[in-house]
Design an enzyme around this catalytic site. Structure first.
Site, PDB file in Angstrom:
ATOM      1  N   LYS A 239       5.947  -1.060  -0.655  1.00 57.35           N
ATOM      2  CA  LYS A 239       4.876  -2.073  -0.963  1.00 57.35           C
ATOM      3  C   LYS A 239       5.313  -3.210  -1.523  1.00 57.35           C
ATOM      4  CE  LYS A 239       1.688   1.816  -0.605  1.00 57.35           C
ATOM      5  NZ  LYS A 239       0.683   2.443  -1.338  1.00 57.35           N
TER       6      LYS A 239
ATOM      7  N   TYR B 133      -4.936   1.166   7.094  1.00 58.45           N
ATOM      8  CA  TYR B 133      -5.517   1.763   5.906  1.00 58.45           C
ATOM      9  C   TYR B 133      -7.052   2.283   6.526  1.00 58.45           C
ATOM     10  CZ  TYR B 133      -1.981   1.615   2.468  1.00 58.45           C
ATOM     11  OH  TYR B 133      -0.783   1.970   1.617  1.00 58.45           O
TER      12      TYR B 133
ATOM     13  N   ARG C 293       7.663  12.646   1.698  1.00 54.85           N
ATOM     14  CA  ARG C 293       6.696  12.848   0.996  1.00 54.85           C
ATOM     15  C   ARG C 293       7.091  13.135  -0.629  1.00 54.85           C
ATOM     16  NH1 ARG C 293       1.323  10.298   1.699  1.00 54.85           N
ATOM     17  NH2 ARG C 293       0.388  12.249   0.695  1.00 54.85           N
TER      18      ARG C 293
ATOM     19  N   ASN D  26       1.737   1.640  -6.531  1.00 55.39           N
ATOM     20  CA  ASN D  26       2.686   2.795  -6.376  1.00 55.39           C
ATOM     21  C   ASN D  26       3.663   2.612  -5.620  1.00 55.39           C
ATOM     22  OD1 ASN D  26       1.251   3.088  -4.006  1.00 55.39           O
ATOM     23  ND2 ASN D  26       0.301   5.034  -4.504  1.00 55.39           N
TER      24      ASN D  26
ATOM     25  N   HIS E 220       4.882   3.698   0.744  1.00 54.99           N
ATOM     26  CA  HIS E 220       4.009   4.482   1.269  1.00 54.99           C
ATOM     27  C   HIS E 220       4.881   5.407   2.370  1.00 54.99           C
ATOM     28  CE1 HIS E 220       1.100   5.357   4.406  1.00 54.99           C
ATOM     29  NE2 HIS E 220       1.922   5.350   5.306  1.00 54.99           N
TER      30      HIS E 220
ATOM     31  N   GLU F  54       1.475   5.744  12.599  1.00 58.46           N
ATOM     32  CA  GLU F  54       1.830   4.695  12.196  1.00 58.46           C
ATOM     33  C   GLU F  54       3.135   4.015  12.799  1.00 58.46           C
ATOM     34  OE1 GLU F  54      -0.066   6.356   7.748  1.00 58.46           O
ATOM     35  OE2 GLU F  54       2.069   6.442   8.041  1.00 58.46           O
TER      36      GLU F  54
HETATM   37  P1  IDP Z   1      -0.816   7.979  -0.415  1.00 59.35           P
HETATM   38  O1  IDP Z   1      -0.078   6.495  -0.262  1.00 59.35           O
HETATM   39  O2  IDP Z   1      -0.156   8.930  -1.472  1.00 59.35           O
HETATM   40  O3  IDP Z   1      -0.826   8.787   1.284  1.00 59.35           O
HETATM   41  P2  IDP Z   1      -3.684   7.715  -0.101  1.00 59.35           P
HETATM   42  O4  IDP Z   1      -4.874   8.516  -0.754  1.00 59.35           O
HETATM   43  O5  IDP Z   1      -3.537   7.882   1.416  1.00 59.35           O
HETATM   44  O6  IDP Z   1      -2.122   7.933  -0.773  1.00 59.35           O
HETATM   45  O7  IDP Z   1      -3.869   6.274  -0.600  1.00 59.35           O
HETATM   46  C1  IDP Z   1      -3.643   5.216   0.121  1.00 59.35           C
HETATM   47  C2  IDP Z   1      -3.290   4.070  -0.889  1.00 59.35           C
HETATM   48  O8  IDP Z   1      -4.463   3.915  -1.317  1.00 59.35           O
HETATM   49  C3  IDP Z   1      -2.241   4.877  -2.099  1.00 59.35           C
HETATM   50  O9  IDP Z   1      -0.912   4.965  -2.095  1.00 59.35           O
HETATM   51  C4  IDP Z   1      -2.810   3.588  -3.433  1.00 59.35           C
HETATM   52  O10 IDP Z   1      -1.842   2.536  -3.058  1.00 59.35           O
HETATM   53  C5  IDP Z   1      -4.322   3.257  -2.994  1.00 59.35           C
HETATM   54  N1  IDP Z   1      -5.035   4.017  -3.447  1.00 59.35           N
HETATM   55  C6  IDP Z   1      -5.466   5.302  -3.389  1.00 59.35           C
HETATM   56  N2  IDP Z   1      -6.448   5.767  -4.359  1.00 59.35           N
HETATM   57  C7  IDP Z   1      -6.573   4.746  -5.241  1.00 59.35           C
HETATM   58  C8  IDP Z   1      -7.584   4.474  -6.260  1.00 59.35           C
HETATM   59  O11 IDP Z   1      -8.249   5.461  -6.817  1.00 59.35           O
HETATM   60  N3  IDP Z   1      -7.394   3.257  -6.825  1.00 59.35           N
HETATM   61  C9  IDP Z   1      -6.535   2.259  -6.497  1.00 59.35           C
HETATM   62  N4  IDP Z   1      -5.858   2.483  -5.329  1.00 59.35           N
HETATM   63  C10 IDP Z   1      -5.654   3.430  -4.946  1.00 59.35           C
HETATM   64 MG    MG Z   2      -1.983   8.184   2.713  1.00 57.93          MG
END
Ligand code: IDP
Ligand code: MG
Length: 151
Positions: free
Chosen positions: A11, A51, A87, A114, A117, A128
């Site tokens: 990212k 998303y 993952r 984070n 992805h 995807e």
């Molecule tokens: P993942 O990336 O581990 O699959 P998801 O729940 O699919 O997690 O969420 C997608 C992305 O959305 C996360 O990687 C993060 O960048 C963002 N995200 C998820 N939850 C939050 C939040 O509570 N605050 C801010 N960003 C979030």
């Molecule tokens: Mg996800």
């Protein structure tokens, strides 16, 4: 256990923090194989499709702004059980909960930044990969060390 392909993306924060090589190296060292790769700025339309499942959530607008804020490294990674493997290597969504040794656990601090992805299951991976890459952009090839990686 089967041969799988998964969609992975460094990212914008990972790119800006010069972590592309570090992140890619972890997948390569694990014996996984890169079969597609693209360095690009993400158009808003693509970010929204990627998303879609999070549309309407409180963090959605911030997430779209984040993912379109700078270039990303998008890739497809192949290997046995690759979806789950990758993952696990990426770690929990919230870096505060991500185990040490995972990418997010080692390099990140905040859920909104984070760094990486990875597809969360076989259906998501297929969707995807098709969303981010055209057919000819995913390359079928074998690696000379495969006999040392797989029995
Ligand atoms: P993942 O990336 O581990 O699959 P998801 O729940 O699919 O997690 O969420 C997608 C992305 O959305 C996360 O990687 C993060 O960048 C963002 N995200 C998820 N939850 C939050 C939040 O509570 N605050 C801010 N960003 C979030
Ligand atoms: Mg996800």
């Amino acid at each position: 256990m089967s041969m799988e392909r998964t969609f992975v993306m460094v990212k914008p924060d990972g790119v800006q923090r010069r972590l592309m090589g570090e992140i890619l190296a972890r997948f390569e060292r694990a014996g996984l194989k890169v079969v597609a790769m693209k360095f690009m700025k993400v158009p808003r339309e693509l970010a929204e499709k990627h998303y879609e499942i999070h549309r309407g959530k409180p963090f959605y607008e911030g997430l779209i702004a984040y993912i379109t804020s700078g270039p990303v490294l998008a890739m497809v990674i192949e290997g046995i059980n690759a979806i789950e493997r990758v993952r696990a290597m990426v770690g929990a969504t919230d870096p505060q909960k991500a185990a040490p040794g995972t990418i997010r656990g080692d390099f990140c601090q905040h859920i909104g930044r984070n760094a990486v992805h990875a597809s969360d299951g076989p259906e998501t991976a297929a969707t995807e990969i098709a969303l981010w890459f055209k057919e000819g952009e995913v390359v079928d090839y074998s690696m000379d060390d495969e006999k040392w990686i797989y029995e």
